[in-house]
Design a protein around this motif. Structure first.
Motif, PDB file in Angstrom:
ATOM      1  N   SER A  81      19.448  31.107  12.636  1.00 47.71           N
ATOM      2  CA  SER A  81      18.217  31.314  13.064  1.00 47.71           C
ATOM      3  C   SER A  81      17.560  31.353  11.411  1.00 47.71           C
ATOM      4  O   SER A  81      17.660  32.143  10.719  1.00 47.71           O
ATOM      5  CB  SER A  81      17.927  32.475  13.862  1.00 47.71           C
ATOM      6  OG  SER A  81      16.396  32.810  14.117  1.00 47.71           O
ATOM      7  N   PHE A  82      16.460  30.410  11.503  1.00 43.39           N
ATOM      8  CA  PHE A  82      15.756  30.445  10.176  1.00 43.39           C
ATOM      9  C   PHE A  82      14.042  30.222  10.506  1.00 43.39           C
ATOM     10  O   PHE A  82      13.422  29.167  10.839  1.00 43.39           O
ATOM     11  CB  PHE A  82      15.878  29.019   9.416  1.00 43.39           C
ATOM     12  CG  PHE A  82      17.530  28.933   9.307  1.00 43.39           C
ATOM     13  CD1 PHE A  82      18.151  29.721   8.499  1.00 43.39           C
ATOM     14  CD2 PHE A  82      18.130  27.663   9.597  1.00 43.39           C
ATOM     15  CE1 PHE A  82      19.531  29.732   8.259  1.00 43.39           C
ATOM     16  CE2 PHE A  82      19.431  27.471   9.160  1.00 43.39           C
ATOM     17  CZ  PHE A  82      20.075  28.579   8.472  1.00 43.39           C
ATOM     18  N   TYR A  83      13.573  31.561  10.684  1.00 40.36           N
ATOM     19  CA  TYR A  83      12.024  31.717  11.084  1.00 40.36           C
ATOM     20  C   TYR A  83      11.593  31.133  12.419  1.00 40.36           C
ATOM     21  O   TYR A  83      10.506  30.732  12.529  1.00 40.36           O
ATOM     22  CB  TYR A  83      11.280  30.953  10.043  1.00 40.36           C
ATOM     23  CG  TYR A  83      11.046  31.878   8.816  1.00 40.36           C
ATOM     24  CD1 TYR A  83       9.547  32.515   8.800  1.00 40.36           C
ATOM     25  CD2 TYR A  83      11.816  32.523   8.037  1.00 40.36           C
ATOM     26  CE1 TYR A  83       9.270  33.308   7.632  1.00 40.36           C
ATOM     27  CE2 TYR A  83      11.784  33.624   7.048  1.00 40.36           C
ATOM     28  CZ  TYR A  83      10.457  33.852   6.888  1.00 40.36           C
ATOM     29  OH  TYR A  83      10.008  34.810   5.885  1.00 40.36           O
ATOM     30  N   TYR A  84      12.635  31.356  13.403  1.00 41.18           N
ATOM     31  CA  TYR A  84      12.420  31.034  14.889  1.00 41.18           C
ATOM     32  C   TYR A  84      11.529  32.224  15.332  1.00 41.18           C
ATOM     33  O   TYR A  84      11.924  33.237  14.842  1.00 41.18           O
ATOM     34  CB  TYR A  84      13.804  30.848  15.358  1.00 41.18           C
ATOM     35  CG  TYR A  84      13.478  30.499  16.898  1.00 41.18           C
ATOM     36  CD1 TYR A  84      12.929  29.172  17.259  1.00 41.18           C
ATOM     37  CD2 TYR A  84      13.893  31.307  18.007  1.00 41.18           C
ATOM     38  CE1 TYR A  84      12.944  28.628  18.569  1.00 41.18           C
ATOM     39  CE2 TYR A  84      13.709  30.881  19.378  1.00 41.18           C
ATOM     40  CZ  TYR A  84      13.448  29.593  19.495  1.00 41.18           C
ATOM     41  OH  TYR A  84      13.034  29.329  20.907  1.00 41.18           O
ATOM     42  N   ARG A  85      10.595  31.970  15.859  1.00 41.26           N
ATOM     43  CA  ARG A  85       9.602  33.058  16.316  1.00 41.26           C
ATOM     44  C   ARG A  85      10.220  33.922  17.710  1.00 41.26           C
ATOM     45  O   ARG A  85       9.387  35.052  17.575  1.00 41.26           O
ATOM     46  CB  ARG A  85       8.186  32.407  16.651  1.00 41.26           C
ATOM     47  CG  ARG A  85       7.703  31.954  15.228  1.00 41.26           C
ATOM     48  CD  ARG A  85       6.307  31.425  15.436  1.00 41.26           C
ATOM     49  NE  ARG A  85       5.746  30.996  14.102  1.00 41.26           N
ATOM     50  CZ  ARG A  85       4.537  30.503  14.114  1.00 41.26           C
ATOM     51  NH1 ARG A  85       3.762  30.090  15.206  1.00 41.26           N
ATOM     52  NH2 ARG A  85       3.802  30.371  12.885  1.00 41.26           N
ATOM     53  N   GLY A 111      11.157  43.113  10.681  1.00 37.57           N
ATOM     54  CA  GLY A 111      10.189  42.755  11.734  1.00 37.57           C
ATOM     55  C   GLY A 111       9.300  41.569  11.437  1.00 37.57           C
ATOM     56  O   GLY A 111       9.762  40.823  10.701  1.00 37.57           O
ATOM     57  N   ARG A 112       8.180  41.557  11.686  1.00 43.38           N
ATOM     58  CA  ARG A 112       7.416  40.257  11.764  1.00 43.38           C
ATOM     59  C   ARG A 112       6.530  40.315  10.185  1.00 43.38           C
ATOM     60  O   ARG A 112       6.308  41.371   9.669  1.00 43.38           O
ATOM     61  CB  ARG A 112       6.381  40.411  12.889  1.00 43.38           C
ATOM     62  CG  ARG A 112       6.836  40.381  14.275  1.00 43.38           C
ATOM     63  CD  ARG A 112       7.659  39.164  14.760  1.00 43.38           C
ATOM     64  NE  ARG A 112       7.987  39.259  15.988  1.00 43.38           N
ATOM     65  CZ  ARG A 112       8.485  38.214  16.497  1.00 43.38           C
ATOM     66  NH1 ARG A 112       8.684  36.924  16.010  1.00 43.38           N
ATOM     67  NH2 ARG A 112       9.101  38.204  17.673  1.00 43.38           N
ATOM     68  N   ALA A 113       6.040  39.222  10.012  1.00 44.30           N
ATOM     69  CA  ALA A 113       5.348  38.912   8.619  1.00 44.30           C
ATOM     70  C   ALA A 113       5.679  39.614   7.398  1.00 44.30           C
ATOM     71  O   ALA A 113       4.891  40.046   6.917  1.00 44.30           O
ATOM     72  CB  ALA A 113       3.852  39.233   9.203  1.00 44.30           C
ATOM     73  N   GLY A 198       3.639  42.205  14.105  1.00 43.27           N
ATOM     74  CA  GLY A 198       3.085  41.005  13.667  1.00 43.27           C
ATOM     75  C   GLY A 198       1.494  41.285  13.277  1.00 43.27           C
ATOM     76  O   GLY A 198       0.979  42.428  13.694  1.00 43.27           O
ATOM     77  N   ARG A 199       0.829  40.379  12.554  1.00 47.32           N
ATOM     78  CA  ARG A 199      -0.349  40.535  12.223  1.00 47.32           C
ATOM     79  C   ARG A 199      -1.244  39.453  12.829  1.00 47.32           C
ATOM     80  O   ARG A 199      -1.035  38.350  13.255  1.00 47.32           O
ATOM     81  CB  ARG A 199      -0.352  40.419  10.598  1.00 47.32           C
ATOM     82  CG  ARG A 199       0.085  41.300   9.826  1.00 47.32           C
ATOM     83  CD  ARG A 199      -0.005  41.321   8.523  1.00 47.32           C
ATOM     84  NE  ARG A 199      -1.567  41.557   8.164  1.00 47.32           N
ATOM     85  CZ  ARG A 199      -2.172  42.829   8.367  1.00 47.32           C
ATOM     86  NH1 ARG A 199      -1.466  43.753   8.295  1.00 47.32           N
ATOM     87  NH2 ARG A 199      -3.566  42.731   7.604  1.00 47.32           N
ATOM     88  N   LYS A 200      -2.640  40.099  13.179  1.00 50.32           N
ATOM     89  CA  LYS A 200      -3.660  39.181  13.770  1.00 50.32           C
ATOM     90  C   LYS A 200      -4.814  38.993  12.834  1.00 50.32           C
ATOM     91  O   LYS A 200      -5.017  40.028  11.802  1.00 50.32           O
ATOM     92  CB  LYS A 200      -4.117  39.863  15.322  1.00 50.32           C
ATOM     93  CG  LYS A 200      -3.055  40.249  16.080  1.00 50.32           C
ATOM     94  CD  LYS A 200      -3.569  40.800  17.141  1.00 50.32           C
ATOM     95  CE  LYS A 200      -3.985  42.186  17.080  1.00 50.32           C
ATOM     96  NZ  LYS A 200      -3.180  43.341  16.508  1.00 50.32           N
ATOM     97  N   PRO A 201      -5.598  37.823  13.053  1.00 52.23           N
ATOM     98  CA  PRO A 201      -6.577  37.832  12.108  1.00 52.23           C
ATOM     99  C   PRO A 201      -7.606  38.923  12.158  1.00 52.23           C
ATOM    100  O   PRO A 201      -8.202  39.404  11.052  1.00 52.23           O
ATOM    101  CB  PRO A 201      -7.411  36.724  12.920  1.00 52.23           C
ATOM    102  CG  PRO A 201      -6.244  35.858  13.587  1.00 52.23           C
ATOM    103  CD  PRO A 201      -5.342  36.869  14.102  1.00 52.23           C
ATOM    104  N   ALA A 202      -7.691  39.791  13.182  1.00 52.46           N
ATOM    105  CA  ALA A 202      -8.667  40.921  13.063  1.00 52.46           C
ATOM    106  C   ALA A 202      -8.011  41.953  12.117  1.00 52.46           C
ATOM    107  O   ALA A 202      -8.990  42.793  11.676  1.00 52.46           O
ATOM    108  CB  ALA A 202      -8.707  41.521  14.552  1.00 52.46           C
TER     109      ALA A 202
END
Length: 310
Positions: A81-85, A111-113, A198-202
């Motif tokens: 798995s290579f950066y599969y979400r 975790g994410r990001a 994970g991160r969101k634009p907000a």
């Protein structure tokens, strides 16, 4: 070795190329359909598969029964798995030894990001880690990892470029051991580091009352091609495109956007400033003189994160 690869993004493209160069028979690649609402600044795994003649599918998630059947039919010796979400369920991980490439020096920034979080937290180092996959994310034994520096003015985009190269180097260096079964499995101490979501634009909203270093780290962590650090004033959204931490002495001025001596700045809670060289207002570039005019025209009550002055 016959492998099934779950991959996306630049890391996915580069690591698939490493497997091919190392003589791995890739029976199937599982990737994502591109989101038209996303800024697709990265390379395409699907296009790579088309050019290499590799079977490639884009299921909506990793839990579909038809996907499991397809994977069983592939008869893989290993899964990558290579950066599969999507998280891979136990039913898939039970098919063969599985390895994931994570964009940090595990156990840090699980975790994410991970790259964005590392920059946001002011880390001076990160990297790429290949580890055994378990149902718990980023918790399996470490196979190999490569460190890269995070310089004080690096953006997350720049660091991600380094991490992509580190991922390629990590896989290339340990691939012979993976092929002959001698790859190490080192402890992944989960009492160290931590998990991040994970991160969101907000999440890019600026709190100007914070110290300048924290505001600057936020800018670096989300600078384009990510959505950018932003502030809002009188219905206008200002997004910082480029900025540096000012070397000038702290000023006794209220926090927020300002124009000083013809230059755009962001004054922070400790009096230090961000020197802003590129700023967008509602999606359009804005000059220092235009910003000065807009700040002068602002009216109404202000809160602690929306101060104005000239």
């Amino acid at each position: 070795m016959r492998a099934v690869v779950f991959a996306y993004h630049n890391v996915g493209v580069r690591c698939i190329k490493v497997l091919l160069a190392g003589g791995v028979d890739i029976a199937l690649v599982v990737t994502h359909q591109d989101n038209p609402d996303e800024n697709l600044w990265f390379a395409s795994v699907a296009e790579l598969c088309r050019s290499e003649g590799i079977a490639c599918i884009t299921p909506p998630d990793a839990n579909a029964p038809e996907l499991l059947a397809r994977l069983r039919a592939a008869g893989a010796d290993a899964l990558f798995s290579f950066y599969y979400r999507h998280m891979l369920p136990a039913s898939i991980l039970d098919l063969a030894p599985a390895y994931n490439m994570h964009g940090s020096l595990l156990p840090q920034f699980r975790g994410r990001a991970p790259v964005n979080w590392a920059v946001l937290h002011g880390a001076s180092e990160t990297g790429a880690t290949l580890h055994a996959m378990t149902v718990k994310p980023d918790a399996g034994a470490i196979v190999a990892q490569t460190a890269v520096p995070i310089l004080p003015d690096d953006t997350a985009f720049e660091v991600f470029g380094k991490v992509t190269v580190a991922a390629e180097q990590t896989l290339w260096g340990v691939l012979p051991a993976l092929l002959d079964g001698s790859a190490p499995l080192l402890p992944n101490d989960l009492t160290q580091g931590g998990y991040f979501g994970g991160r969101k634009p907000a999440d890019g909203r600026i709190d100007w009352t914070q110290p300048a270093r924290q505001v600057y780290n936020l800018h670096r962590a989300v600078a384009p091609p990510y959505p950018g650090a932003f502030t809002e004033l009188d219905g206008v959204t200002y997004v910082i495109q480029q900025a540096r931490l000012s070397r000038l002495a702290p000023v006794a001025l209220p926090p927020g956007l300002a124009v000083i001596d013809g230059a755009m700045v962001g004054v922070c809670g400790d009096g230090r400033m961000l020197a802003i060289s590129s700023l967008h207002a509602n999606g359009q570039p804005i000059s220092a003189s235009q910003l000065q005019d807009q700040l002068a025209a602002c009216a109404g009550p202000l809160n602690s994160t929306q101060e104005k002055f000239i």
